[in-house]
Design an enzyme around this catalytic site. Sequence first.
Site, mmCIF file in Angstrom:
data_model
loop_
_atom_site.group_PDB
_atom_site.id
_atom_site.type_symbol
_atom_site.label_atom_id
_atom_site.label_comp_id
_atom_site.label_asym_id
_atom_site.label_seq_id
_atom_site.Cartn_x
_atom_site.Cartn_y
_atom_site.Cartn_z
ATOM 1 N N THR A 141 -8.198 -3.033 -1.075
ATOM 2 C CA THR A 141 -9.254 -3.939 -0.817
ATOM 3 C C THR A 141 -10.296 -3.909 0.208
ATOM 4 O OG1 THR A 141 -7.239 -5.082 -2.285
ATOM 5 C CG2 THR A 141 -8.416 -6.220 -1.301
ATOM 6 N N ASP A 176 3.201 13.997 0.512
ATOM 7 C CA ASP A 176 2.639 15.395 -0.224
ATOM 8 C C ASP A 176 1.325 15.468 1.837
ATOM 9 O OD1 ASP A 176 1.864 12.879 -1.440
ATOM 10 O OD2 ASP A 176 -0.581 14.465 -1.099
ATOM 11 N N HIS A 213 -4.477 -1.902 -6.307
ATOM 12 C CA HIS A 213 -3.918 -0.669 -5.967
ATOM 13 C C HIS A 213 -4.450 0.435 -7.247
ATOM 14 C CE1 HIS A 213 0.203 -3.667 -7.641
ATOM 15 N NE2 HIS A 213 0.166 -3.444 -6.450
ATOM 16 N N THR A 214 -4.809 1.500 -6.257
ATOM 17 C CA THR A 214 -5.553 2.567 -6.854
ATOM 18 C C THR A 214 -4.379 3.425 -7.262
ATOM 19 O OG1 THR A 214 -5.625 2.397 -4.342
ATOM 20 C CG2 THR A 214 -6.769 4.230 -5.533
ATOM 21 N N LYS A 251 2.021 1.601 -5.192
ATOM 22 C CA LYS A 251 3.196 1.004 -6.784
ATOM 23 C C LYS A 251 2.443 1.447 -7.660
ATOM 24 C CE LYS A 251 3.329 -3.192 -4.442
ATOM 25 N NZ LYS A 251 3.364 -3.048 -3.651
ATOM 26 N N GLY A 252 0.681 1.425 -7.704
ATOM 27 C CA GLY A 252 0.139 1.762 -9.032
ATOM 28 C C GLY A 252 0.068 3.402 -9.786
ATOM 29 N N ASP A 275 0.456 -0.938 -0.104
ATOM 30 C CA ASP A 275 0.069 -0.129 -0.018
ATOM 31 C C ASP A 275 0.681 0.957 -0.063
ATOM 32 O OD1 ASP A 275 -2.305 -1.707 0.369
ATOM 33 O OD2 ASP A 275 -1.775 -1.633 2.568
ATOM 34 N N THR A 283 -6.144 -11.018 3.585
ATOM 35 C CA THR A 283 -7.931 -10.847 2.973
ATOM 36 C C THR A 283 -8.429 -11.501 3.024
ATOM 37 O OG1 THR A 283 -6.694 -11.195 1.010
ATOM 38 C CG2 THR A 283 -5.810 -8.792 1.738
ATOM 39 N N PRO A 289 -9.476 0.100 8.756
ATOM 40 C CA PRO A 289 -8.457 1.244 8.336
ATOM 41 C C PRO A 289 -7.272 0.553 8.961
ATOM 42 C CG PRO A 289 -9.491 0.778 10.743
ATOM 43 C CD PRO A 289 -10.193 -0.158 9.666
ATOM 44 N N LYS A 295 3.562 10.133 -0.217
ATOM 45 C CA LYS A 295 2.739 10.355 0.807
ATOM 46 C C LYS A 295 3.837 11.259 1.296
ATOM 47 C CE LYS A 295 -1.015 8.167 1.153
ATOM 48 N NZ LYS A 295 -2.742 9.163 1.327
#
Length: 463
Positions: free
Chosen positions: A340, A373, A51-52, A25-26, A22, A140, A344, A371
Site C-alpha cells: 500500500t 521459499d 492484498h497482493t 492472505k491475498g 502482510d 497508512t 520498506p 514466504k
Amino acid sequence: MGLQDLLKEIQILAVVCNQYGDTGKGKFSDFFASQWADIIARGTGGNNAGHTVIIGDKQRVFHLIPAGITYDKEGKTNILGNGMVIDPFVLIKEMNTLYEEGVSFNHLLISDRANVVMFYHVEQDKAENASQKGGGIGSTGRGIGPAYTDKVARRGIMMRDLLHMDILVEKIEKLKKYYPQQQINIDKIIADISPVADRLKPFITDTVDFLHDSIKNGKRICLEGAQGLYLSLEHGIYRYVTSSDCSTNGTASGVGISAKAIDLTLGVVKFPFMTKVGGGPFVTELGGIRSENYCSQEFGNRKDDEKNIYGGRLNEMMNSSDDFEKGIALRMIAGEYGATTARPRRIGWTDAVAAKYAVRVNGPMKLILTKADALENNDFNICYNYIMSDGSSTQKFVNDSEVLRKVIPEYKIYKGYSDIRGETQFEKLPSSLTQSIIDFEKFVGAEVSIVSTGPEMIQTALR
Ligand code: IMP
C-alpha cells in the site's frame, strides 16, 4: 492431503493473519475463491490493507475489494461488510482499474452500514498519525482511524447515507465542529460525492441478511481477514494498532455472523521470518531500534535505493554479525516492501512466543506458512523464549508495548535449506525446514496445513 480433505464438511472458512499483516492472505483468499468458495466477504478495515495476488504474469493489489472479485464472472459474490470503512473514491478507482482488466461486478455487494471514509478523515489521519517519528504509529494515512473514531462516537456516515443526500448534508453539518482545522465545504462535498454515490448505489444493500440467507442455502463462505492480530484494536499491541478488531472474532462480527459459525479458521504466519510496517515493538527485529528508525524515514523508493547501495553484497550481509545489515539483506532477498505504501517493511525472525498468543486468541485454527521459499540457503532462527529486562525468562507473550520493547529474544537456530520454490508436496520439503515446522506447531498449539512455496496459486504445498 488435498484441498478436498482440508475443506471436507466446511461451509464457513476464515483466513486471518496471526502476525502484523502482510503475510500473504491475498494469495489464499484468491486460492479459496477460485477453488472452493461461493462468497468471499471482508469484515474489517479499509484501504489501509493491500492484498497482493499474482495471476499468471499479472500482479494485482487489492485494497478494498476481496481478491475473489476476479471470479465474479463465475457467479461468485464478493462482500464489503458492515465492519469496514470505505473510501468511496478509492473504491471507484479500484473498480475502474479492475474493470479495464476485464473484471465484472455483477455480484459485488457493499454493506449499507459500512462507514464512509471522508476526505476530512484522510486529512486528519495524515496530520496526526502518519508519521512514525518520535514514537508515532505510522498509520497508512488513509483516514482509517478518524473514520472509526466517528463511528464509535455515533456520528459516522454510513454507505446508506450516500443514497440520501439530505441526510448526508445534515450529518456533515453536525460533525463539522469536530474538524475545526479543516475547510469543510458541504456544497463541494455533495457535488463531488454525488456521481460516486450514483455509481455505487446498485451495490449497496443489507449484506448481513444476504449472508445469512446464503448460509441457509448451503453456500460456501470464505471470510477474508485484513491486517493481523498484533494490529487488532482489541487484541493487538496497543497503541500500535489499527482501529478495527482484525481478529477472527472481529472479522466474523464485521460481516454479521458469530465466530462460532466458522467451521475452520486458517491463520497465516510468515515463516521463518516475519515483517511489520509502522511503529511499535517488534521483539525479533533484525537491527532493533536502528532498523525501526531507518524504516520509518520518509523518502523515495527505498527498494531501488537498497538495490543500488547494497546490491552486490547480499550473501556477505546475510552472514554479517551486524543484525541491521542482515535485516537489509533479508528484506532485499524476500522483496519486503509495502503493497500500500511502498515502505520498506521492518524484518526479523518468526516469533513463536507471539504466534502462540495469536493462535490462542484467533483459534482454534490450522496454520498456513508463507514466504519460506524466500530464503536462499541461509541459516535461520525461530524465537522460543523471551529474556525480560530483569533477567528472568518466559515463553509466554506479554501484551504490553513498553515491556515488549525491552525483551531480548532467544532463538533456536536451524540450518539453511535448498530452493523450495514451487514445491507442491509437503513431504518433499527439506528436513531442516520440516523439523522447524514440527517444533513450531508443537510450541504454538496448531497444526500446519499449508506451506506456500511461491507467490502463485500453484506454488502451494498442502500437507
Ligand atoms: P492505520 O490502519 O492506517 O490506522 O495504521 C495503524 C497501524 O497499522 C500502522 O502501524 C500501520 O502501518 C499498520 N497497518 C495498517 N494496515 C496494515 C496492513 O494492511 N498491513 C500492515 N500493517 C498495517
